[in-house]
Enzyme design. Structure first.
Site, PDB file in Angstrom:
ATOM      1  N   ARG A 299      47.838  -6.489  21.429  1.00  0.00           N
ATOM      2  CA  ARG A 299      46.542  -6.297  20.800  1.00  0.00           C
ATOM      3  C   ARG A 299      45.848  -7.647  20.601  1.00  0.00           C
ATOM      4  O   ARG A 299      46.495  -8.681  20.405  1.00  0.00           O
ATOM      5  CB  ARG A 299      46.690  -5.640  19.425  1.00  0.00           C
ATOM      6  CG  ARG A 299      47.257  -4.230  19.492  1.00  0.00           C
ATOM      7  CD  ARG A 299      47.350  -3.628  18.112  1.00  0.00           C
ATOM      8  NE  ARG A 299      48.068  -4.501  17.213  1.00  0.00           N
ATOM      9  CZ  ARG A 299      47.890  -4.500  15.899  1.00  0.00           C
ATOM     10  NH1 ARG A 299      46.998  -3.690  15.324  1.00  0.00           N
ATOM     11  NH2 ARG A 299      48.581  -5.319  15.136  1.00  0.00           N
TER      12      ARG A 299
ATOM     13  N   ASP B 236      56.858 -11.763  13.392  1.00  0.00           N
ATOM     14  CA  ASP B 236      56.314 -10.574  12.711  1.00  0.00           C
ATOM     15  C   ASP B 236      56.787 -10.423  11.269  1.00  0.00           C
ATOM     16  O   ASP B 236      56.069  -9.884  10.427  1.00  0.00           O
ATOM     17  CB  ASP B 236      56.558  -9.297  13.522  1.00  0.00           C
ATOM     18  CG  ASP B 236      58.012  -9.101  13.898  1.00  0.00           C
ATOM     19  OD1 ASP B 236      58.832  -9.994  13.627  1.00  0.00           O
ATOM     20  OD2 ASP B 236      58.341  -8.038  14.480  1.00  0.00           O
TER      21      ASP B 236
ATOM     22  N   SER C 195      56.602 -11.775  18.693  1.00  0.00           N
ATOM     23  CA  SER C 195      57.820 -11.246  18.069  1.00  0.00           C
ATOM     24  C   SER C 195      59.023 -11.329  18.993  1.00  0.00           C
ATOM     25  O   SER C 195      59.618 -10.315  19.356  1.00  0.00           O
ATOM     26  CB  SER C 195      57.583  -9.812  17.599  1.00  0.00           C
ATOM     27  OG  SER C 195      56.470  -9.784  16.751  1.00  0.00           O
TER      28      SER C 195
HETATM   29 MG    MG Z   1      56.579  -4.352  14.664  1.00  0.00          MG
END
Ligand code: MG
Ligand code: ADP
Length: 945
Positions: free
Chosen positions: A570, A685, A631
């Site tokens: 995103r 994250d 992440s």
């Molecule tokens: Mg996640």
């Protein structure tokens, strides 16, 4: 509590040697009582010339029950049943709804030899049977049985003598069997009013049927039998269950015809039983599975509910009985009474001059002279026995009388069948309700002499049930010797359930962690944290993130954020203003050829997406500060410097591992000369989660993720972080706790199932803590346990199922669904059936228990980790009491019905000096990345100032 637990009404016996009428509970031989006059009697003022057939017709019309009346009875009985189940009925309930503690119907796999002892079912004798159940493949084996006459002095003597007699009979019977030393389970069919409190626990309320042994009433008859067996010295005989005959009927149904969940007995008396959901039975504490409920409907209608359908004959019969007013419903249906109703009607018609030329006989005027057998024979014109029977009663019937007598029998028995249908319809309605099913397919096992002797009874019953329960597809199955086969089946099922319970408990025991084990995990985590921080060998990498502060609320501005490594890629625009944070975002697919291609391709693609996003948002040309949530495990050397240690989650782009991710991104930006971007931070994250929660709650100093994987971060004192110079201030540490225990130090007992999951993973031996906790693995652990239980025969009848062999078929989201309290077991069954599992009704419960144990362990381990973290911060600050908030993200944590509360409970237990609040993050990756960037900008400004 006076619960009759057999179908025998009051003190009557089902037969034996004594003629039935001798055992009946009438005291005065009479015709009709003086109160009610049946309708058809020609009165003083009506002419004798009235056509006699019409008068008979009129008399018999009283036995007609309309459909509306049947529906009323059905509704009223259903109401009484439900009141009683809920424990809300009056002190004198009209139906008893007794739990029988039979929790499962036969699977058809039951095998082995079972001994059955019957006491009270056959008058003054006792029966011992050896029933062989042959499982799915075998032919039915005729049971061997022997009847022993009980001497009258034993029936009336001390209780111990009776039970010793029974034990002697058992010993004698077993001696003749080639059983060797084998261990034999025994089912005890004890047909006296009892208060049952367990499958093998039943207290005699009062003796009936001529038994009067002292010292037994108020005692547990199973215990008395066990003691006698021991005194007799019979080895290897285990009393497993005590069973009433209605339950025996239900359980005696051939399981190969499908599950049978209703038993219906019409013998001398009448009763039914059915499988109810335990949670609907108020008197039981538990809330699990099903239990067979004995309705005890014979006493229904004692509160006048039957008023509209009672005839004067019923009233006379009742008044002349030993217990007037009791068992009213049974007195209209039970075989003990049908003959008597016929006799009363015949006597009345004779007295009115409409039968037998107006003459009666002493026999016709004596109670009990017309038996069920007589009635059955007279009802069937083809039998041709009516004339002989009537003559044996001392009557001189004319040819036309035979037809009238037949009609009387028909009227009485038709009514009985229709009333029985109404009550059965009530039970079916209850079953429908309890199963929450509009359409119900059900088998009803039938037993008793009324079915055996009068085939018409069944056809009328069937027809009427169909009429009253249009939503039910009911099939009637005659039970195979309810007394023997059924009791053996109950015993077999009980033995099977006990064995399965044991196997299940053994299988799940290693997953159950006690407080000491969890405290040890917490302590080891603390150790590993300290070593990792000091830069010593540790399974916890304790990576510095260069995030030095959490938000203080003064952060403002527009930021770009990237989120790579979750389920989607995103690009986000995050506006942090005084009135809150607003986010616009766009999801971009990353084609597989890009994730698996070269690093350059991947980062070019990312920059293309950013450019597209800027154009859509009208941001082209602006160089907003950018935070990059990445992440994957990275070793950071600065806020904007992160070396990718290794790809995970299906990413494989070449030439990236060992490289600084921010440099790769900046190079791609440079290749795309048109854009300028200001990459400020690379963010894990967990850190994003902590930061986004920290914006709402300034006490948030811990970030936790429980999604596909699991990880945590927290604010550490900089002086404790060996890898980063500086003695004052804080730094957020990315623990990478999924790897906790990878050095083999973790002594949480890893089960055999965990080892299987680990071996099959892409990184065997790695991420050991994560593999006990996170969404990627819980479903697989459950699948391996189910497979094991299936092999043990505990699940799915031991049938091999292909579908369980399929990797990842059992999604972690199923755990959430299956463990949801709002989901009825029926829905759990539906989920499992959708997977293609050949489910029995108990299987759903077992699967639920497996899921609970696995997710409970996961939550507790996660809680032990959080406890270690918060205690570490408390110690760092030398506080006695510490209040802190943990920001959490991850679908498992957020959507599992109990995970979050179990984590919190474990933390309360293991870190009693910390008051820990859990705050779920919203869009931790996007908002968090922006806030990391914003805080960095704020700190940069302050430093500059
Ligand atoms: Mg996640
Ligand atoms: P990620 O960790 O990849 O960023 P999520 O936090 O959304 O993504 O976690 C996804 C994981 O959550 C899935 O892999 C799955 O194992 C698990 N999951 C998905 N739905 C549920 C659910 N309803 N209950 C529990 N776990 C779920």
């Amino acid at each position: 509590m006076g619960e009759p637990s057999s179908t025998d009404p009051e003190n009557a016996s089902t037969g034996g040697q004594a003629p039935l009428w001798k055992q009946m509970d009438f005291i005065r031989p009479v015709g009709l009582g003086s109160g009610d006059r049946p309708l058809c009697c020609p009165s003083e003022d009506s002419p004798h010339s009235t056509d006699s057939s019409k008068l008979v017709q009129k008399c018999l019309q009283q036995f007609m029950v309309t459909e509306a009346q049947l529906q009323q009875i059905q509704a009223s009985l259903l109401g009484s049943m439900e009141q009683e189940l809920m424990g809300r009925s009056s002190p004198a309930p009209t139906v008893r709804m007794l739990p029988t503690y039979v929790g499962s119907t036969p699977h058809g796999t039951e095998k082995g030899d079972f001994v059955v002892l019957e006491l009270g079912a056959t008058g003054a004798s006792l029966r011992v049977l050896c029933v062989t159940l042959t499982g799915t493949e075998g032919q039915r084996v005729e049971p061997r049985s022997r009847e022993f006459v009980i001497p009258s002095e034993v029936m009336l003597g001390p209780g111990q003598q009776l039970f010793d007699f029974a034990a002697r009979c058992l010993a004698e019977f077993l001696e003749a069997l080639p059983m060797g030393d084998r261990h034999l389970p025994l089912g005890f069919n004890f047909s006296f009013p009892c208060h049952q409190t367990g499958l093998d626990k039943s207290t005699l309320i009062s003796w009936t049927k001529g038994f009067r042994c002292s010292g037994v009433e108020g005692q547990d008859v199973v215990q008395l039998l066990r003691e006698a067996i021991e005194r007799q010295g019979i080895p290897n005989l285990d009393v497993v269950a005590v069973v009433n005959d209605t339950v025996g009927t239900m359980m005696g149904c051939d399981p190969r015809l499908g599950p049978c969940e209703v038993g219906l007995v019409v013998d001398t008396g009448t009763n039914a039983c059915y499988m109810e959901e335990v949670r609907h039975v108020a008197v039981l504490d538990e809330d699990r599975g099903r239990i067979c409920i004995s309705v005890e409907w014979g006493s229904f209608g004692d509160d006048e509910a039957l008023g509209p359908v009672l005839t004067p004959f019923d009233k006379t019969l009742d008044q002349e009985s030993l217990k007037p007013g009791a068992q009213r419903f049974e007195k209209m249906i039970g075989g003990l009474y049908l003959g008597e109703l016929v006799r009363l009607a015949l006597a009345h018609l004779a007295q009115c001059g409409l039968l037998f030329g107006g003459s009666t006989s002493p026999a016709l005027m004596s109670q009990g002279s017309v038996t069920l057998e007589h009635m059955a024979a007279m009802e069937d014109p083809s039998a041709g026995r009516a004339l002989a029977i009537l003559e044996s009663l001392g009557l001189s019937p004319r040819a036309s009388d035979v037809e009238l007598v037949q009609r009387v029998c028909e009227a009485v028995s038709t009514r009985a069948a229709r009333l029985c249908a109404a009550s059965l319809a009530a039970v079916l309605g209850r079953l429908q309700h309890s199963r929450e099913q509009h359409t119900l397919q059900v088998s009803v096992a039938t037993g008793g002499r009324v079915f055996e002797q009068r085939p018409r009874f069944l056809s009328i019953l069937q027809e009427t049930v169909k009429l009253l329960t249009p939503g039910c597809d009911v099939s009637f199955v005659p039970s195979v010797d309810g007394g023997g086969q059924g009791v053996a089946m109950v015993t077999a099922v009980a033995a099977r359930l006990a064995a399965h319970r044991r196997l299940l408990a053994e299988t799940l025991a290693p997953f159950q962690l006690d407080r000491a084990q969890l405290a040890a995990v917490q302590a080891q985590m603390r150790e590993a944290m300290a070593r990792g921080l000091r830069g010593e060998a540790s399974s916890l990498r304790m990576l510095p993130t260069y995030v030095r502060a959490t938000p203080d609320g003064s952060e403002r501005g527009d930021f770009l954020a990237l989120d790579l490594g979750g389920t989607n890629f995103r690009v986000l625009l995050v506006r942090v203003a005084s009135d809150g944070v607003t986010i616009s975002s766009q999801v971009y697919a990353i084609p597989e050829q890009v994730t698996q291609g070269s690093g350059q391709q991947l980062f070019d693609h990312i920059v293309d997406c950013i450019v597209d996003f800027q154009q859509r948002q009208g941001l082209s040309g602006q160089s907003l500060p950018l935070g990059f949530t990445f992440s994957f495990p990275c070793r950071q050397l600065g806020l904007d410097q992160g070396i990718l240690l290794n790809w995970t989650k299906g990413f494989k782009a070449s030439d990236c591992e060992g490289q600084d991710v921010v440099t790769l991104l900046r190079e791609a930006i440079a290749r795309r000369q048109a854009v300028e971007l200001n990459v400020v931070a690379i963010v894990n994250d967990t850190v994003g989660t902590m930061m986004s929660c920290g914006y709402e709650d300034h006490r948030c100093e811990v970030g936790l993720i429980v999604g596909t994987g699991t990880n945590a971060c927290y604010m550490e004192e900089l002086q404790n972080v060996a890898a980063v110079p500086g003695e004052s201030g804080h730094m957020c540490i990315n623990m990478e706790w999924g790897a906790f225990g990878d050095d083999g130090v973790l002594d949480v007992p890893r089960t055999h199932f965990d080892a299987l999951v680990d071996e099959a993973s892409i990184n065997p031996g790695k991420q050991r803590f994560e593999k006990l906790i996170s969404g990627m693995y819980l479903g697989e652990i459950v699948r391996h346990i189910l497979l094991h239980l299936n092999r043990l025969g505990v699940l799915f009848r031991g049938q091999q199922t292909q579908c369980l062999q399929t990797r990842d078929i059992f999604k972690t989201k199923f755990l959430s669904e299956i463990e949801s309290d709002s989901l009825a077991l029926r829905q759990v069954r539906a989920i499992l059936e959708d997977l293609g599992l050949p489910l029995t009704s108990d299987d759903a419960l077992v699967v639920r228990e497996v899921c609970q144990v696995v997710s409970r362990r996961a939550a507790q381990l996660c809680g032990a980790g959080v406890a270690a973290v918060v205690e570490k911060i408390r110690d760092n600050r030398g506080l006695k009491e510490f209040t802190v908030t943990v920001g959490v993200d991850g679908t498992l944590y957020k959507l599992h019905p109990h995970f979050a509360s179990l984590v919190a409970a474990t933390v309360r237990e293991l870190a009693p000096c910390c008051r820990v609040t859990f705050l779920q993050s919203e869009d931790g990756s996007g908002k968090g990345a922006a806030l990391v960037t914003a805080v960095a900008c704020r700190l940069a400004q302050t430093t500059r100032v």
